[in-house]
Design a protein around this motif. Structure first.
Motif, PDB file in Angstrom:
ATOM      1  N   ARG A 194      26.709 -73.054  -5.854  1.00 26.90           N
ATOM      2  CA  ARG A 194      26.467 -74.496  -5.699  1.00 26.90           C
ATOM      3  C   ARG A 194      24.993 -74.754  -5.383  1.00 26.90           C
ATOM      4  N   THR A 195      24.374 -75.674  -6.129  1.00 22.01           N
ATOM      5  CA  THR A 195      22.962 -75.995  -5.861  1.00 22.01           C
ATOM      6  C   THR A 195      22.848 -76.692  -4.508  1.00 22.01           C
ATOM      7  N   VAL A 196      21.964 -76.143  -3.636  1.00 21.10           N
ATOM      8  CA  VAL A 196      21.787 -76.775  -2.325  1.00 21.10           C
ATOM      9  C   VAL A 196      20.382 -77.342  -2.154  1.00 21.10           C
ATOM     10  N   ASP A 197      19.437 -76.923  -3.003  1.00 21.40           N
ATOM     11  CA  ASP A 197      18.063 -77.426  -2.845  1.00 21.40           C
ATOM     12  C   ASP A 197      17.261 -77.089  -4.105  1.00 21.40           C
ATOM     13  N   THR A 198      16.197 -77.818  -4.315  1.00 25.57           N
ATOM     14  CA  THR A 198      15.262 -77.506  -5.403  1.00 25.57           C
ATOM     15  C   THR A 198      13.841 -77.749  -4.890  1.00 25.57           C
ATOM     16  N   ALA A 199      12.877 -77.079  -5.522  1.00 27.86           N
ATOM     17  CA  ALA A 199      11.466 -77.287  -5.162  1.00 27.86           C
ATOM     18  C   ALA A 199      10.616 -76.742  -6.299  1.00 27.86           C
TER      19      ALA A 199
END
Ligand code: 0L1
Ligand code: MG
Length: 264
Positions: A194-199
């Protein structure tokens, strides 16, 4: 000076942090008892702590930056970047589980990682000249494990604790930094899919090269040079996520491949 503060020395602070790590027992931040601990002294504690590890057989293999992104600074409540040491014991080979039974309360964060092709000595090094010494760039995941209860610390505390260092893994895709726009390099952090963050790399001081220059220059002020072959972790791009047994954390990068750790 209070009676509590009087018992603290560089040696006693290093010893307490080493013991907390060895016994997997978190402790209150040092500045709650020794409020006079300043940044310069905290770096001496850090050097002593790592010196003790080296005396026990570990080898220094590079440096790491901490708190280089706003996401990390805001979460930890500390607004200034710092440097710390990497040793060979911290290297986790790809596929090796994170030894959660050796750690207190590990968290994982995605990083852009440099390997130096040339020696770098500050102060006065620009981001561009720092980058010309970089041989390769990789993705990475750092496993941090503060020796302080609930990761509660001031800048001096976290510097003394070698920036919560525990383990790190480097991804399998090697790139030439001259062929990448590292500010635009995107990262997606997943926990159990599950995607929890992006940067992007711009989260790290505007560009990871700025973080490298910062490390070279601040270490240079202490008379320390970065050696050819050393690894540099440029700092967590996003907030860190907790990892427990069986949990999987993956960072997927646009050009640097993906890197995964699983809690053991
Ligand atoms: O890469 C980082 O920003 C590590 C910071 C170390 C301090 C911490 O978050 O415990
Ligand atoms: Mg980090």
């Amino acid at each position: 000076m209070t009676e509590e503060a009087a018992k603290w020395t560089i040696e006693s602070a290093a010893e307490l942090l080493l013991r907390a790590e060895r016994e997997r027992k978190d402790r209150p931040r040092i500045t709650s008892e020794w409020p006079q601990l300043d940044l310069a002294t905290a770096y001496l504690v850090q050097d002593r702590l790592v010196g003790r590890k080296v005396a026990d057989g570990e080898k220094v293999i590079g440096v790491k930056l901490g708190l280089t992104s706003r996401a990390k600074q805001e979460r930890m409540g500390v607004a200034e970047p710092l440097t710390a040491w990497l040793t060979d014991k911290m290297v986790l080979q790809p596929g090796t589980p994170v030894p959660t039974d050796e750690l207190i309360h590990p968290r994982v964060e995605p990083e852009i990682v440099f390997v130096l092709g040339e020696r770098l000595a500050g102060p006065g090094v620009t981001a561009a000249s720092a980058m010309s010494a970089v041989r390769s760039v990789y993705s990475g995941l750092e496993v941090i494990d503060s020796r302080y209860t609930d990761f509660q610390f001031t800048l001096a505390d976290v510097v003394a604790d070698n920036a919560s260092s525990a383990r790190f893994v480097i991804g399998g895709v090697e790139q030439d930094p001259r062929e990448l726009d590292l500010a635009a390099e995107a990262c997606r952090l997943r926990v159990d899919g599950r995607t929890v963050d992006t940067a992007t790399g711009a989260a790290v001081q505007g560009h990871p090269a700025e973080a490298l220059a910062l490390a070279v220059n601040s270490l240079g002020e202490r008379g320390i040079e970065l050696e050819a072959g050393w690894i540099v972790l440029t700092g967590g791009m996003t907030d860190a996520v907790t990892i427990g047994p069986g949990q999987q954390v993956t960072a997927e990068f646009s050009h640097l491949g993906s890197v995964t750790v699983t809690g053991g």
